[in-house]
Design a protein around this motif. Structure first.
Motif, short mmCIF file in Angstrom:
data_model
loop_
_atom_site.label_atom_id
_atom_site.label_comp_id
_atom_site.label_asym_id
_atom_site.label_seq_id
_atom_site.Cartn_x
_atom_site.Cartn_y
_atom_site.Cartn_z
N LEU A 292 7.92 -9.90 7.88
CA LEU A 292 6.48 -10.55 7.41
C LEU A 292 5.40 -10.56 8.42
N GLN A 293 5.66 -10.80 9.50
CA GLN A 293 4.94 -10.86 10.68
C GLN A 293 4.36 -9.44 10.76
N GLN A 294 5.22 -8.39 10.77
CA GLN A 294 4.66 -6.85 11.02
C GLN A 294 3.68 -6.55 9.74
N HIS A 295 4.03 -6.82 8.65
CA HIS A 295 3.66 -6.36 7.30
C HIS A 295 2.06 -7.08 7.14
N PHE A 296 2.19 -8.52 7.23
CA PHE A 296 0.96 -9.07 7.02
C PHE A 296 -0.04 -9.36 8.33
N ASP A 300 -0.24 -16.30 9.73
CA ASP A 300 -1.58 -16.90 9.15
C ASP A 300 -2.49 -16.08 8.34
N GLN A 301 -2.09 -14.93 8.00
CA GLN A 301 -2.93 -14.03 7.05
C GLN A 301 -2.41 -14.07 5.70
N ILE A 302 -1.20 -14.70 5.52
CA ILE A 302 -0.66 -14.72 4.03
C ILE A 302 -1.29 -15.90 3.25
N VAL A 308 7.35 -8.47 -1.78
CA VAL A 308 7.57 -7.17 -0.88
C VAL A 308 8.92 -7.00 -0.86
N ASP A 309 9.36 -5.92 -0.30
CA ASP A 309 10.87 -5.46 -0.01
C ASP A 309 10.83 -4.67 1.20
N PHE A 310 12.13 -4.90 1.94
CA PHE A 310 12.28 -3.75 3.09
C PHE A 310 13.76 -3.73 3.25
N VAL A 319 11.87 -9.69 -1.24
CA VAL A 319 11.35 -10.85 -0.67
C VAL A 319 10.10 -11.41 -1.53
N GLN A 320 10.11 -12.81 -1.50
CA GLN A 320 8.75 -13.35 -2.17
C GLN A 320 8.43 -14.28 -1.30
N VAL A 321 7.11 -14.53 -0.53
CA VAL A 321 6.46 -15.28 0.35
C VAL A 321 5.17 -16.39 -0.37
N THR A 322 5.47 -17.48 -0.50
CA THR A 322 4.44 -18.25 -1.39
C THR A 322 3.87 -19.31 -0.34
N PRO A 323 2.46 -19.38 -0.08
CA PRO A 323 1.97 -20.45 0.66
C PRO A 323 1.96 -21.93 -0.15
#
Length: 742
Positions: A292-296, A300-302, A308-310, A319-323
Motif C-alpha cells: 500500500l505504501q508503494q502503490h499509493f 496519507d495519499q489514500i 487492489v491486488d498484489f 485487498v480493500q483499503v477504506t479511510p
C-alpha cells in the motif's frame, strides 16, 4: 487456368473414405471439441466468479467494520459530549462527586464503554471496569474530602451503591496524563490515543470534552475511554477467510487492531511500545502495508475506498483499503486482505475433476467408437464382397446371418433369401427355355406366391424392427432412470441422515439462547436491537418446523428415488421372485404428474383393491413395462372424459384389483372413461394399430405387452370394453413359471 475436367478427373481417382472412418472421426471430433470447450469455459468462469465474489466480500467486510466503529466509538463520543453539555447547562453539578459517580455507574450499565470519567481542579470521579467482564467500580479522588490525592476504588451493589473501598493509585496527578494535556491544548472536543504503561497494557482511545463556564474558563473535562482490544475481538469474530485477515492502522502506519492474536504493541525494556504495521509478526500484514505504501506513494495519499491486488509469496492477494474519519479527529485506514487461494482451491479442484472426467469420456467414447465402427462395418464389408461375387455370376454365395445387431442380421437374412430366390429364378428360366407355356404359368403362380411371402416378410421385418427399437428405448430409459436415481440417492441420504444431527444442534443452541435470556434478562442494546431485527421469537418457534418440513421433503424424495429404481429394472433378463404391488406402485408414482388435478381439469382418483399376493416368479422389468403401457393408455383414455361435463358429477377413477386365482395372479386395471367399440377392441393387440393422432403413439405398446404376458410369462392378457362403460384389462400370470422347453 482452372480446368473443370482435370479437377473432376483428379477427384474421381481419389481414394474413397472407409465406413469406419466416417463413423469414427466425426464422433471423436465432436467429443474432443466438447471436452476442450468445457475445460476452457470452466476455468474462465471460475476466474470471473472469484474476482466478483472477492470484490463483493471485501466491500461487505469493510462496511461491517465501518458500522462497528461507528457504533462502538460514537457511543463514547456521545457520552462525553452529553455529560459535558449537561454540566455546561447546569443540569449536573461538577462538585457532586457522589451523584456523578452513581450516574456514571448507571451509564456503564447501558453503554458499551470501558471507563467514564470527569475531572475538575484536583477532583476525580469515574466508573468502569479494570479488566474485561470484571465488576463495575466507582473511583473517587478528592483532596478536600479525603485530605489526600489518592484514588479510592469502591465496589458496588446491584443498584450502584458504594460498598468497600481500597486505594488503587497513590498521589495521582491526572493533569500529567496525555489525554488531559491534549484536550487542554486543543481547547475543543478531541480524541486521544494512549498506551497503558501498567498491566494489562491496554491500547485505549479517550473521547475528551472540555467543559467551560460562561467566561470560557475551564471547569473540567468529561471523557470516556474505549479499550481497542474489543475492536480486535470483533475483527477476529468476522473470520474473513482461512488465511486472510483484517487490520486497522493510523496514517503513520501504527497498528490499531487486527484479526490476529498478536497484540498491537511489543515489550521493550519492560515497557509496552506500539508496533508499526510493517513490524508486525504477521507476514500478511507486513507485505500488505508495504504494498500500500508503494502503490499509493504513502498511506496519507489514500483519500477514498479502493480495491487492489498484489502478489505475495507467489500468491495473489485481494485487498480493500477504506479511510475511516471522525469529526473529532480520528483518521484511520481499514484494510481487508483475502488470498486468492481461499477461493480458487475448490474451483481448481472442480475444474481438474471436470477436465479428468471429460478426458475419460473422450477416451471411452473413442474406444466405443472404434469398437462400434468395427462391429457395424465388418458385416457390411462381408455383404459388399458377397454382392460383388454374385454380380460376377457366383450365385452360390451367402452371408453369415448370426449378427447381434438386429437390423444387420435381418438384412443378411433378407439378402440370403434374395440370393436364394435369384438362384431359383435362374433355374426357373432354364426350365422355361424347355417349356415356355408351362414356365409362364408356373412363373405367374410363383411370382404371386413370392409376392405374398415378401409382403409377409416385410410386415414381419417392420414389426420386428419396431419392437427391437422400442425394447432398446425402454432398456436405455431404464438405465438412465437407474443412474439418475442413484445419483440423487447419495446426496439425499446425506441430507436426510444429517437432519437429525442438525435438529439436535439447533435444539442445543436454542436452549443456550433461552438460558442466556433467563439469566441475563437485560442484555446490551445492540443484542436487543439485533433480536428485534431478526425476530428471534419467530425464529425460535419456526426453525424446528422448518427442519420437520425439510425431513418430510427428503423422505418424499427417497420414496420417489426408490420407485424410480424399482421401475428401472427394464433390462433384467433373468426370472426372479418379485412383489407385483411394488411394481404397480412404482409405475403409479412415475405417472403421478398425470394423475394430479390441474388448472384445466380435475385429477384422476386411483382406487387400490390389493389382495394378499405371494412373490411371483417373473421378469420384473418387462412386467413393469406392461403396467406402464396399460396405465398410460388408461390415463390417455380418461383425458377426453376429464374435459367433459360428466366428470363433475362422476369423478374419473382408475381401479386396480389384484387377487390369487388357483395358481395364477390376476391384475385387473379398469377405468370409467368413454370405453370403445367392439371393432376397436378386436384390433387392440395388433401391431401398429393405434387410435391416437399421428405422432402421439406407435401402436406397439399393447402389442409388446401382449407378447410379454403370453410368451414370456405364459399368461393371458384380455380387454373388456363397451362405449360409455369404461375399459378393463385383465392380466393373468402363473405364480411359478414352467421350465423353458427351448
Amino acid at each position: 487456368m482452372f480446368n473443370r475436367k482435370t479437377w473432376n478427373g483428379k477427384f474421381k481417382h481419389r481414394r474413397p473414405v472407409s465406413l469406419r472412418a466416417i463413423l469414427l472421426i466425426p464422433f471423436v471430433l465432436q467429443i474432443a471439441g466438447a471436452v476442450a470447450l468445457t475445460g476452457y469455459l470452466s476455468l474462465r468462469n471460475g476466474q470471473q466468479s472469484v474476482n466478483q465474489v472477492a470484490s463483493r466480500l471485501r466491500n461487505e467486510y469493510s462496511n461491517r467494520i465501518n458500522q462497528h466503529l461507528e457504533s462502538y466509538l460514537v457511543s463514547a463520543r456521545h457520552l462525553s459530549q452529553m455529560n459535558g453539555t449537561a454540566m455546561e447547562l447546569g443540569l449536573l453539578n461538577p462538585k457532586d462527586l457522589d451523584g456523578l459517580g452513581h450516574l456514571f455507574w448507571r451509564q456503564m450499565q447501558i453503554y458499551d464503554a470501558g471507563y467514564i470519567n470527569f475531572v475538575a481542579d484536583d477532583d476525580f470521579v469515574a466508573a468502569g471496569r479494570f479488566y474485561p467482564n470484571s465488576p463495575i467500580t466507582i473511583d473517587l479522588m478528592s483532596p478536600q474530602k479525603y485530605g489526600t490525592k489518592d484514588v479510592y476504588s469502591y465496589t458496588t451493589d446491584q443498584v450502584g451503591n458504594r460498598l468497600r473501598s481500597q486505594t488503587v493509585v497513590q498521589n495521582y496527578d491526572f493533569k500529567r496524563e496525555r489525554w488531559y494535556q491534549a484536550t487542554v491544548k486543543a481547547s475543543k472536543p478531541t480524541w486521544t490515543l494512549f498506551q497503558w504503561e501498567v498491566e494489562p497494557y491496554y491500547l485505549s482511545l479517550a473521547a475528551s470534552y472540555p467543559v467551560y463556564d460562561a467566561k470560557r474558563n475551564l471547569v473540567g473535562i468529561s471523557w470516556t475511554e474505549q479499550r481497542l482490544w474489543e475492536i480486535s475481538q470483533f475483527l477476529q469474530r468476522l473470520n474473513v477467510s482461512s488465511t486472510g485477515g483484517t487490520f486497522i492502522i493510523e496514517r503513520n502506519g501504527l497498528l490499531i487492531a487486527s484479526s490476529t492474536r498478536d497484540e498491537p504493541f511489543a515489550m521493550v525494556n519492560g515497557k509496552p511500545k506500539r508496533l508499526n504495521a510493517s513490524e508486525s509478526q504477521d507476514q500478511l500484514i507486513r507485505s500488505t502495508v508495504a504494498y500500500l505504501q508503494q502503490h499509493f506513494a504513502g498511506l496519507d495519499q489514500i483519500q477514498k475506498a479502493d480495491q487492489v491486488d498484489f502478489q505475495s509469496n507467489g500468491e495473489r492477494q485481494f485487498v480493500q483499503v477504506t479511510p475511516w474519519q471522525d469529526v473529532w479527529g480520528i483518521d484511520w485506514l481499514i484494510v481487508v486482505v483475502m488470498p486468492e487461494s481461499d477461493f480458487m482451491g475448490q474451483i481448481n479442484a472442480y475444474t481438474r475433476t471436470t477436465i479428468l472426467l471429460c478426458l475419460g469420456a473422450l477416451v471411452l467414447a473413442t474406444l466405443l467408437g472404434l469398437y462400434t465402427s468395427r462391429w457395424i462395418a465388418k458385416p457390411l464389408l462381408q455383404l459388399n464382397q458377397v454382392s460383388k461375387a454374385i454380380a460376377a455370376g457366383q450365385l452360390d454365395q451367402s452371408v453369415n446371418e448370426s449378427n447381434r445387431v438386429g437390423e444387420i442380421g435381418e438384412l443378411a437374412k433378407s439378402f440370403n433369401q434374395m440370393a436364394q430366390q435369384l438362384r431359383a429364378s435362374f433355374g426357373a428360366l432354364e426350365q422355361a427355355n424347355r417349356d415356355l407355356e408351362q414356365a409362364n404359368e408356373e412363373l405367374e403362380t410363383r411370382v404371386h406366391a413370392r409376392t405374398e411371402e415378401l409382403f409377409s416378410a416385410l410386415q414381419d421385418l417392420r414389426r420386428t424392427k419396431a419392437q427391437l427399437v422400442q425394447t432398446e428405448k425402454m432398456s436405455s430409459l431404464g438405465q438412465m432412470i437407474a443412474g439418475i436415481a442413484h445419483e440423487i440417492n447419495n446426496p439425499v441420504n446425506f441430507i436426510h441422515g444429517n437432519l437429525n444431527h442438525a435438529r439436535d444442534y439447533i435444539r442445543d443452541l436454542l436452549a443456550a439462547v433461552q438460558l442466556y435470556q433467563k439469566h441475563y434478562p437485560s442484555p446490551d442494546a445492540e443484542i436487543v436491537q439485533h433480536s428485534e431485527d431478526v425476530d428471534l421469537d419467530f425464529l425460535t418457534g419456526d426453525l424446528p418446523k422448518l427442519l420437520d418440513s425439510m425431513q418430510e421433503g427428503t423422505r418424499r424424495i427417497r420414496e420417489i428415488v426408490l420407485s424410480l429404481r424399482n421401475f428401472s429394472r427394464l433390462d433384467e433378463a433373468e426370472k426372479k421372485h418379485a412383489d407385483i404391488h411394488e411394481g404397480i406402485d412404482s409405475t403409479l408414482l412415475i405417472l403421478q404428474h398425470r394423475l394430479k388435478p390441474r388448472l384445466d381439469r380435475p385429477g384422476i382418483e386411483v382406487i387400490k383393491q390389493y389382495g394378499q399376493l405371494p412373490l411371483v416368479e417373473c421378469y420384473p422389468g418387462p412386467l413393469n413395462q406392461v403396467f406402464m403401457n396399460i396405465l398410460a393408455n388408461a390415463v390417455d383414455a380418461l383425458e377426453p372424459y376429464l374435459q367433459s361435463t360428466s366428470s363433475v358429477s362422476r369423478p374419473a377413477t382408475l381401479t386396480i384389483t389384484t387377487s390369487t386365482v388357483q395358481d395364477q395372479v390376476w391384475i385387473c386395471i379398469a377405468d370409467n372413461g368413454m370405453g370403445m367399440a367392439e371393432a376397436t377392441r378386436a384390433k387392440l393387440f395388433d401391431p401398429f394399430f393405434t387410435t391416437k393422432p399421428v405422432g402421439k403413439g406407435t401402436g406397439l405398446g399393447l402389442s409388446i405387452s401382449y407378447q410379454i404376458v403370453t410368451e414370456q410369462h405364459h399368461g393371458s392378457l384380455s380387454c373388456t370394453s363397451a362405449p360409455g362403460e369404461g375399459t378393463e384389462f385383465v392380466i393373468a400370470i402363473p405364480i411359478r413359471q414352467l421350465p423353458n422347453l427351448n
